[in-house]
Motif scaffolding. Structure first.
Motif, short mmCIF file in Angstrom:
data_model
loop_
_atom_site.label_atom_id
_atom_site.label_comp_id
_atom_site.label_asym_id
_atom_site.label_seq_id
_atom_site.Cartn_x
_atom_site.Cartn_y
_atom_site.Cartn_z
N GLY A 48 0.79 -1.23 0.00
CA GLY A 48 0.00 0.00 0.00
C GLY A 48 0.83 1.28 0.00
N GLU A 49 2.14 1.16 0.17
CA GLU A 49 3.00 2.35 0.17
C GLU A 49 2.99 2.96 -1.24
OE1 GLU A 49 7.25 3.03 2.31
OE2 GLU A 49 7.32 1.68 0.61
N ARG A 50 2.91 4.30 -1.29
CA ARG A 50 2.92 4.97 -2.60
C ARG A 50 4.37 5.24 -3.01
NH1 ARG A 50 -0.70 7.49 -5.29
NH2 ARG A 50 0.65 9.31 -5.54
N VAL A 51 4.79 4.54 -4.07
CA VAL A 51 6.20 4.57 -4.47
C VAL A 51 6.35 5.27 -5.82
CG1 VAL A 51 8.13 3.11 -5.24
CG2 VAL A 51 6.83 2.48 -3.20
N LEU A 52 7.33 6.19 -5.91
CA LEU A 52 7.71 6.80 -7.18
C LEU A 52 9.05 6.19 -7.58
CD1 LEU A 52 7.24 8.98 -9.38
CD2 LEU A 52 8.54 10.57 -7.94
N ASP A 53 9.11 5.57 -8.77
CA ASP A 53 10.34 4.95 -9.26
C ASP A 53 10.98 5.89 -10.27
OD1 ASP A 53 12.38 3.31 -10.04
OD2 ASP A 53 11.11 1.74 -10.90
N LEU A 54 12.05 6.57 -9.83
CA LEU A 54 12.70 7.61 -10.63
C LEU A 54 13.58 6.99 -11.73
CD1 LEU A 54 13.93 10.49 -11.11
CD2 LEU A 54 15.52 9.97 -9.24
N GLY A 55 13.38 7.44 -12.97
CA GLY A 55 14.18 6.91 -14.09
C GLY A 55 13.97 5.42 -14.23
N CYS A 56 12.70 5.02 -14.25
CA CYS A 56 12.33 3.59 -14.16
C CYS A 56 12.69 2.81 -15.41
CB CYS A 56 10.84 3.45 -13.89
SG CYS A 56 9.83 4.06 -15.27
N GLY A 57 13.00 3.50 -16.51
CA GLY A 57 13.40 2.81 -17.73
C GLY A 57 12.34 1.83 -18.21
N CYS A 58 12.75 0.59 -18.47
CA CYS A 58 11.82 -0.42 -19.02
C CYS A 58 11.01 -1.08 -17.92
CB CYS A 58 12.59 -1.45 -19.82
SG CYS A 58 13.58 -0.72 -21.14
N GLY A 59 11.10 -0.60 -16.67
CA GLY A 59 10.10 -0.94 -15.65
C GLY A 59 10.44 -2.05 -14.69
N ALA A 60 11.65 -2.62 -14.72
CA ALA A 60 11.95 -3.79 -13.87
C ALA A 60 11.72 -3.49 -12.38
CB ALA A 60 13.38 -4.25 -14.09
N SER A 61 12.25 -2.36 -11.91
CA SER A 61 12.12 -2.07 -10.47
C SER A 61 10.69 -1.67 -10.11
CB SER A 61 13.11 -0.97 -10.05
OG SER A 61 13.15 0.06 -11.01
N SER A 62 9.99 -1.01 -11.04
CA SER A 62 8.58 -0.65 -10.78
C SER A 62 7.74 -1.92 -10.63
CB SER A 62 8.01 0.18 -11.94
OG SER A 62 8.86 1.23 -12.29
N LEU A 63 7.93 -2.86 -11.55
CA LEU A 63 7.18 -4.13 -11.49
C LEU A 63 7.49 -4.86 -10.19
CD1 LEU A 63 7.70 -5.17 -15.18
CD2 LEU A 63 5.48 -5.37 -14.04
N ALA A 64 8.78 -4.90 -9.83
CA ALA A 64 9.18 -5.65 -8.64
C ALA A 64 8.58 -5.03 -7.37
CB ALA A 64 10.71 -5.70 -8.54
N ALA A 65 8.56 -3.68 -7.30
CA ALA A 65 7.98 -3.02 -6.11
C ALA A 65 6.47 -3.25 -6.08
CB ALA A 65 8.31 -1.53 -6.12
N ALA A 66 5.82 -3.19 -7.24
CA ALA A 66 4.36 -3.42 -7.29
C ALA A 66 4.03 -4.87 -6.92
CB ALA A 66 3.83 -3.08 -8.69
N GLU A 67 4.90 -5.79 -7.33
CA GLU A 67 4.67 -7.21 -6.97
C GLU A 67 4.73 -7.41 -5.46
OE1 GLU A 67 7.60 -9.03 -9.42
OE2 GLU A 67 6.28 -8.97 -11.19
N ARG A 68 5.44 -6.51 -4.76
CA ARG A 68 5.50 -6.59 -3.29
C ARG A 68 4.35 -5.83 -2.64
NH1 ARG A 68 10.08 -7.86 -5.32
NH2 ARG A 68 11.72 -8.95 -4.21
N GLY A 69 3.40 -5.37 -3.43
CA GLY A 69 2.19 -4.77 -2.86
C GLY A 69 2.18 -3.26 -2.82
N ALA A 70 3.26 -2.61 -3.29
CA ALA A 70 3.27 -1.13 -3.29
C ALA A 70 2.42 -0.61 -4.45
CB ALA A 70 4.71 -0.63 -3.42
N GLU A 71 1.99 0.66 -4.29
CA GLU A 71 1.28 1.34 -5.39
C GLU A 71 2.33 2.18 -6.10
OE1 GLU A 71 -2.04 3.63 -4.01
OE2 GLU A 71 -2.72 1.96 -2.76
N VAL A 72 2.65 1.81 -7.33
CA VAL A 72 3.87 2.35 -7.95
C VAL A 72 3.56 3.21 -9.16
CG1 VAL A 72 6.10 1.73 -8.98
CG2 VAL A 72 5.11 0.28 -7.20
N VAL A 73 4.26 4.36 -9.21
CA VAL A 73 4.30 5.18 -10.43
C VAL A 73 5.73 5.13 -10.94
CG1 VAL A 73 4.09 7.49 -11.39
CG2 VAL A 73 2.42 6.70 -9.70
N GLY A 74 5.92 4.62 -12.14
CA GLY A 74 7.24 4.62 -12.78
C GLY A 74 7.37 5.88 -13.61
N LEU A 75 8.46 6.62 -13.41
CA LEU A 75 8.63 7.91 -14.09
C LEU A 75 9.92 7.88 -14.91
CD1 LEU A 75 8.04 11.02 -14.38
CD2 LEU A 75 9.42 11.33 -12.32
#
Ligand SMILES: C[S@@+](CC[C@H](N)C(=O)[O-])C[C@H]1O[C@@H](n2cnc3c(N)ncnc32)[C@H](O)[C@@H]1O
Length: 280
Positions: A48-75
């Protein structure tokens, strides 16, 4: 100021740089997987934590954080990389994950984030103090930041083994040795500089801890050269040298890599800093 100043990086990541990362996404994500694990272990994104993924590129870290239950915006401001990130997210529709294609120094967020994370997306600002000041103001009071950044090239044999081998074949860049703090992958190598700039940007409780991991680069020499020809010093060899000089530089790269092949393939070390800080 910063939007204009970031133009060179924006052009690179929307051109050759972004295309390369899109093409090599699977290989790069495989190679960088141990470092993504280290980032996530440090960041420990909460459900449920609101996470901003800075310079997320092709999304690997955004996907991984979302898979752990965070609400993620990849930028990210790279259109080709964000297009691939969005395509990957479509395959996981249950995740709370979306992407924004914009310069981080320009983006406006209606709701503040709890946590800013980044895997190697935070070292490319022309003017890092105002950029990190702006990112701090995108967090709630007490919000956390967890960044993974590279230590110096000499501490990263995954890149420097080939870099040192081909250096004698490459002309020095015009204007002499580049500024080590200029926007680029190694701009945050010096911990004192990173601490100073984040303090100036208003961050608190700043700490840097070393993260060192062996990286599996490739199974064969051909795979290794193909990867290093896309990202890293061999890319410059292919771009800037011709015929005999290029062949000689490639031969030097092969020779330098050969002793590093193990039964598991080509394994070389990487060293990063895990940067942690809090918004006041
Ligand atoms: C080395 S890549 C890392 C990509 C991704 N985080 C990963 O680990 O696969 C750096 C990324 O930062 C992005 N980037 C650099 N400066 C940026 C800025 N000012 N605003 C948004 N994205 C930026 C680039 O477009 C690129 O995707």
């Amino acid at each position: 100021m910063t939007t204009v100043d970031n133009e060179k990086e924006r052009a690179f990541w929307n051109g050759a740089g972004g295309e390369t990362w899109v093409r090599a996404q699977a290989q790069l994500d495989h190679m960088l997987a141990p470092l993504l694990e280290a980032l996530l272990a440090g960041a420990a994104p909460a459900r449920g934590e609101r996470v901003l993924d800075l310079g997320c590129g092709c999304g690997a870290s955004s996907l991984a954080a979302a898979e752990r239950g965070a609400e993620v915006v990849g930028l990210d401001f790279s259109a080709p990389m964000i297009a691939l990130a969005e395509q990957r997210a479509k395959a996981a529709p249950a995740l709370a994950l979306r992407f924004i294609c914009e310069d981080a120094t320009k983006a406006v967020f209606p709701t503040p984030f709890d946590h800013l994370i980044s895997r190697f997306g935070g070292m490319f600002f022309a003017d890092p103090v105002p950029a990190y000041g702006k990112l701090r103001s995108a967090l709630v009071p007490g919000g956390r930041m967890t960044l993974l950044v590279w230590q110096a090239p000499k501490r990263n044999p995954w890149m420097s083994v080939v870099g040192q081998a081909v250096a004698p074949f490459l002309p020095l860049p015009a204007g002499g040795a580049p500024d080590p703090r200029a926007p680029g992958p190694f701009a945050f190598a010096d911990p004192a500089y990173v601490t100073e700039l984040l303090e100036a940007a208003g961050w608190e409780s700043i700490s840097l801890s070393p993260v060192e991991r062996p990286l599996h680069l490739a199974n064969t020499m051909e795979e290794a050269l193909a990867l290093q020809s896309q990202v890293g010093p061999l890319a410059r060899v292919l771009r800037e040298l011709e015929d005999t000089a290029r062949e000689a530089a490639l031969a030097a790269a092969r020779e330098a890599l050969t002793p590093h092949f193990t039964a598991e393939g080509l394994v070389l070390g990487a060293a990063c800093h895990l940067v942690e800080a809090r918004a006041p």
